[in-house]
Scaffold this motif. Structure first.
Motif, PDB file in Angstrom:
ATOM      1  N   PRO A 130       0.845  -1.195   0.000  1.00 28.56           N
ATOM      2  CA  PRO A 130       0.000   0.000   0.000  1.00 28.56           C
ATOM      3  C   PRO A 130       0.882   1.247   0.000  1.00 28.56           C
ATOM      4  N   TYR A 131       0.500   2.248  -0.711  1.00 27.57           N
ATOM      5  CA  TYR A 131       1.310   3.467  -0.766  1.00 27.57           C
ATOM      6  C   TYR A 131       0.429   4.662  -1.122  1.00 27.57           C
ATOM      7  N   GLU A 132       0.777   5.803  -0.544  1.00 26.32           N
ATOM      8  CA  GLU A 132       0.156   7.062  -0.911  1.00 26.32           C
ATOM      9  C   GLU A 132       1.159   7.967  -1.590  1.00 26.32           C
ATOM     10  N   LYS A 133       2.399   7.919  -1.079  1.00 28.90           N
ATOM     11  CA  LYS A 133       3.480   8.726  -1.643  1.00 28.90           C
ATOM     12  C   LYS A 133       4.635   7.796  -1.974  1.00 28.90           C
ATOM     13  N   THR A 158      -2.235   9.305 -12.794  1.00 24.97           N
ATOM     14  CA  THR A 158      -2.368   9.232 -11.346  1.00 24.97           C
ATOM     15  C   THR A 158      -2.139  10.598 -10.717  1.00 24.97           C
ATOM     16  N   GLN A 160      -1.135  10.578  -7.498  1.00 31.45           N
ATOM     17  CA  GLN A 160      -0.300  10.247  -6.355  1.00 31.45           C
ATOM     18  C   GLN A 160       1.006  11.035  -6.392  1.00 31.45           C
ATOM     19  N   ASP A 161       1.517  11.323  -5.216  1.00 34.14           N
ATOM     20  CA  ASP A 161       2.744  12.099  -5.068  1.00 34.14           C
ATOM     21  C   ASP A 161       3.937  11.189  -5.364  1.00 34.14           C
ATOM     22  N   ASP A 224       7.879   9.346   4.951  1.00 33.15           N
ATOM     23  CA  ASP A 224       6.457   9.111   4.708  1.00 33.15           C
ATOM     24  C   ASP A 224       6.196   8.361   3.402  1.00 33.15           C
ATOM     25  N   ARG A 225       7.254   8.007   2.693  1.00 31.68           N
ATOM     26  CA  ARG A 225       7.094   7.431   1.359  1.00 31.68           C
ATOM     27  C   ARG A 225       7.388   5.930   1.344  1.00 31.68           C
TER      28      ARG A 225
END
Length: 358
Positions: A130-133, A158, A160-161, A224-225
């Motif tokens: 799972p990932y957001e950044k 996308t 996403q960052d 955070d990545r």
């Protein structure tokens, strides 16, 4: 309108499945184009002679089965094209001094030639975590699998960052430089930084080898990545050390690396009589001290796909049904795979009687 769309989808998807590439055995592909990326890097574009579409996950690799001067040779190369463009599949190869296969491909493979490939294979992909950044870290030709990921994400537009940090010797060695610049310009959520290890008065970007301070300067929110990294052995060791020092959790880190500067040194763990039984093949082999499962398979004529032969890539993964092995791998299996009984044939030596699901 909705009925028309539903009909189109139900009609189209079975056709897509019928045209998907069958990757369970080695098959021929046709070289359509050769692209010069840098003075010592080329991209080879392949299509299916039977008009099949390639289905894979961004980050996976191919096994290339070649005959060079009458000798059968197999090598792994990451796919650099994205699965969002399924009509062809591409590998990007750096010419390595003294490298048998990379030099042969550069010097001999031309549009119109057919070669045999197997795959795509491998668990290095965006599907697992799972990932957001995201942070993509790459060194040299290690850019290929993470470039496949970046291309797939931007093809899907996308939001996403994404941060991308690539290391090269000089600016002339930066693979896909123009495309990276174009993607960063087009997508505000994509930030690209290239680092050159050699001093150059014409280079205005970061210079030197990556360290913790540099990474935190380029990617302040690195902790955070979710990180996907690929590169040569020395680069990967440096990257992992930097991330450990910064405090990036292991659960947020995935890496891919084929080969290294040297093969692991093995000591026979036992002198007890050992044997290997290949259950589905119906054959068995009494092993000499120090023989690997891969050696045993070769003696029995049982095919096991293999590439790095150093316990790195995971290509030779086999399910062990019973018995014990001494395995000296370099990260080619996940913890979950080990717990469920998988072993790597290239670096596992039987300790007594072993049976395999092969």
């Amino acid at each position: 309108m909705n009925a028309h769309v539903a009909f189109g989808a139900s009609d189209f998807l079975p056709m897509m499945r019928d045209r998907q590439w069958a990757n369970t055995t080695p098959q021929l592909v046709l070289c359509r184009r050769v692209i010069e990326e840098t003075p010592d890097v080329k991209t080879f574009v392949f299509t299916s002679p039977t008009d099949r579409m390639f289905c894979f996950s961004a980050g996976q690799y191919l096994l290339m089965h070649l005959k060079i001067e009458g000798t059968a040779v197999t090598r792994s190369y990451s796919v650099s094209s994205p699965p969002t463009r399924p009509l062809d599949i591409q590998i990007t190869v750096k010419r390595t001094p003294g490298g048998l296969v990379s030099n042969w491909l550069h010097d001999n493979l031309r549009p119109g030639d057919e070669i045999e490939i197997e795959g795509p294979l491998g668990s290095f992909n965006l599907d697992d975590l799972p990932y957001e950044k995201l942070l993509f870290l790459s060194g040299g030709s290690g850019i290929t699998p993470v470039m496949s990921m970046l291309r797939a994400l931007t093809d899907r537009a996308t939001d996403q960052d994404i941060s991308f940090v690539h290391s090269a010797r000089t600016q002339g060695d930066i693979i896909f430089r123009r495309e990276l610049d174009a993607l960063a310009s087009r997508f505000p959520n994509v930030r690209v930084n290239c680092v050159c290890s050699q001093e150059d008065p014409n280079w205005s970007g970061p210079t030197g080898r990556i360290d913790s301070r540099m990474l935190l300067t380029l990617v302040p929110d690195l902790r955070d990545r979710t990180v996907f990294a690929c590169g040569p052995e020395a680069y990967m060791k440096a990257a992992r050390a930097c991330l450990d020092a910064i405090g990036v959790a292991e659960s947020r880190y995935r890496q891919e690396s084929f080969g290294g500067s040297s093969s692991p040194q093995f000591e026979p763990a036992s002198t007890m009589p050992s044997s290997v039984r290949f259950v589905r093949s119906g054959v068995a082999h009494n092993c000499l001290p120090g023989e690997t499962l891969l050696d045993a398979a070769g003696q029995c004529g049982v095919y096991v796909p293999t590439a790095c032969q150093q316990g790195v890539c995971g290509t030779c993964r086999i399910a062990k049904l019973s018995g014990e092995v001494a395995m000296d791998d370099l990260g080619g299996l996940t913890t979950e795979e080990k717990l469920t009984g998988y072993v790597l044939a290239c670096c596992s030596r039987p300790q007594g009687a072993v049976s395999l699901d092969l």
